[in-house]
Design an enzyme around this catalytic site. Structure first.
Site, PDB file in Angstrom:
ATOM      1  CB  THR A 196      -0.891   0.008   1.265  1.00 27.76           C
ATOM      2  OG1 THR A 196      -1.691  -1.179   1.265  1.00 27.76           O
ATOM      3  CG2 THR A 196      -1.795   1.221   1.302  1.00 27.76           C
ATOM      4  CB  ALA A 207      13.899  18.474  -2.997  1.00 22.24           C
ATOM      5  N   GLY A 226      -0.206   8.907   9.888  1.00 15.33           N
ATOM      6  CA  GLY A 226      -0.276   8.958   8.421  1.00 15.33           C
ATOM      7  C   GLY A 226       0.250  10.248   7.820  1.00 15.33           C
ATOM      8  N   GLY A 233      -6.743  -0.472   2.628  1.00 16.03           N
ATOM      9  CA  GLY A 233      -5.303  -0.349   2.887  1.00 16.03           C
ATOM     10  C   GLY A 233      -4.977   0.349   4.198  1.00 16.03           C
ATOM     11  CE  LYS A 255      -0.019   4.586  13.766  1.00 14.12           C
ATOM     12  NZ  LYS A 255      -1.378   4.418  13.238  1.00 14.12           N
ATOM     13  N   GLY A 272      -3.627   4.945   4.859  1.00  8.98           N
ATOM     14  CA  GLY A 272      -3.914   4.860   3.428  1.00  8.98           C
ATOM     15  C   GLY A 272      -2.700   5.264   2.604  1.00  8.98           C
TER      16      GLY A 272
END
Ligand code: NAP
Ligand code: HSE
Length: 439
Positions: free
Chosen positions: A14, A34, A136, A189, A207, A308
């Site tokens: 995923t 960047a 996430g 996912g 976490k 996700g």
């Protein structure tokens, strides 16, 4: 433009596939931000022939992902395989040993081995970055490590698991059953390879332990997180909580506690009843939210997609952009905000003296005297009852649900009452206790 940042990518599930799609889709924007391009040199996963919906023909394939660390054409390694130990950890150690920066989304590995990897990266003067490991797509690690770096954080709490939040809020909205909604979370996912990590609270505890280390400057102490999951929550609990003015959410809380004169750390992941008017009550689906209370910043709220492919890939690539910009770690780049050698080991705080209101659900035999037995135990333990409801039939024939909400009191009182009831023939299963979230 400077030379490209060349990366190797281990894990093409995923998140890994999401990272490739993001790097390919936003290549020119990323290069401008960047200051150089990010180029994928090599990839690895278990099955070379699996159709992943992405074209891998431009990248070298490594059957043994741990070998990617030694490649001369790789500057940074991205670990998106998962698992606290095993090949992910071997790859992480190898990468740092070969002087490569490491980006990972692997909260299990960071919760268990983060201090070792951080110390290695500090010595090797390479970056160790794991924004995607917590919440996430929300830049909460960056927010705490950089934006709130000037503050002493007093308390941190929030919704840290997208799968559980998706399950609880979908059950609440649709009345669908647990297993059906879990299967949907897996298909989207959100869930871990072993969804037990999600629904038992372990993933949120990983976490929380990582955030605690950054927020409080303490050594990671995953083993001390008091953890309970959502698997015992019934549709009837969700309906009952709703009738009382609450939603149920899996909440992680970490705060300092000096009640006995020692500076301790309290860490807990448990389902809580959250009042309708609390900001966390409106966090639905796979969304995560983290509240951090700084002594100068006041209350900070970080909210966004917690799981996700897209959101997680966004966090992974943000870490790569930092590395491409030259944030390579070393003494000024401690992965946990403070150099590992400077981190304190805070002893765990017990929870018995914590004051709160609790929701207690019993499944009991439908016969005279049962309520009297329960209320007597509450009386004997000094627990004051705010409301008591016996409603309808439970899912098992002949048994009923009794739900009680207590007035504010020490958590030890409820524990003592349940100890007094332990072994009672009236109770058909262990009572379910959920604290009510305060301000
Ligand atoms: P996933 O879909 O299960 O993908 C795992 C990938 O690792 C697959 O490509 C798999 O190969 C590969 N792999 C597994 N074991 C391997 C081994 N022994 N050797 C080589 N390759 C191996 O997992 P995911 O959801 O992408 O998660 C990856 C990591 O990101 C985990 O640490 C997870 O906790 C973390 N994370 C996930 C999310 C999320 O929303 N999914 C969010 C944040 C963080 P095959 O494809 O060939 O089987
Ligand atoms: N399984 C995790 C969750 C993925 O549901 O929150 C994001 O870390």
């Amino acid at each position: 433009m400077a030379k490209p940042l060349r990366i190797a990518l281990a894990g093409l599930g995923t998140v890994g596939a999401g990272v490739i799609r993001l790097i390919e889709t936003n290549a020119s924007l990323i290069a401008r931000r960047a200051g150089r391009t990010i180029e994928i040199t090599a990839v690895s996963a278990r099955d070379r022939h699996k159709d992943r919906g992405i074209d891998l023909s431009g990248y070298a394939w490594e059957d043994d992902m741990t070998a990617m660390a030694a490649r001369d054409d790789v500057d940074a390694v991205v670990e998106l395989v998962g698992g606290a130990d095993g090949p992910a950890l071997t790859l992480a150690r190898n990468a740092i040993a070969h002087g490569k920066s490491l980006v990972t989304a692997n909260k299990a590995m960071i919760a268990h081995h983060g201090l070792e990897l951080a110390a290695l990266s500090e010595q090797a003067r390479v970056a160790l970055k794991f924004e995607a490991a917590v919440a996430g797509g929300i830049p909460v690690i960056k927010g705490l490590r950089e934006g709130a770096a000037a503050n002493a954080i007093e308390r941190l709490y929030g919704i840290l698991n997208g799968t559980c939040n998706f399950i609880l809020s979908t059950m609440e909205d649709t009345g669908r059953d647990f297993a059906d909604v879990l299967a949907e979370a897996q298909a989207k996912g959100y869930a871990e390879a072993d969804p037990g990590f999600d629904i038992e609270g372990t993933d949120a505890a990983h976490k929380l332990a990582i955030l605690s280390a950054i927020a409080f400057g303490t050594r990671i102490d995953f083993a001390s997180v008091e953890t309970a999951g959502i698997a015992r929550i019934l549709a009837a609990d969700i309906a009952q909580a709703d009738a009382l003015g609450y939603v149920i959410r899996l909440i992680g809380i970490a705060e300092t506690d000096a009640a006995d004169g020692t500076n301790r750390l309290f860490q807990r992941v448990q389902p809580y009843l959250v009042p309708f008017d609390h900001p966390l009550a409106h966090v639905d689906g796979a969304t995560n939210a983290v509240v951090a209370e700084g002594n100068f910043s006041g209350r900070l709220l970080f909210q966004g997609a917690g799981a996700g492919d897209g959101p997680t890939a966004s966090a992974v690539v943000a870490d790569l952009i930092d590395i491409a910009r030259g944030d390579l770690g070393g003494e000024a780049g401690a992965p946990f905000s403070i150099q590992v050698a400077e981190m304190e080991a805070m002893p765990p705080a017990p929870s018995g003296h914590r004051l709160g209101r609790a929701y207690i659900r019993f499944v009991v035999a439908d016969r005279p005297g049962v309520l009297a037995e329960i209320t007597a135990a509450m009386r004997d333990a000094g627990v004051s009852i705010e409301s008591l409801i016996q409603k309808g039939r439970a899912e098992t024939e002949g048994d009923v649900l009794v739900v009680m909400v207590t007035h504010e009191g020490p958590e030890s009182g409820v524990r003592e009452a349940l100890r007094l009831l332990d072994g009672s023939a009236s109770l058909k299963e262990a009572p379910l206790v959920m604290q009510i979230l305060g301000d």
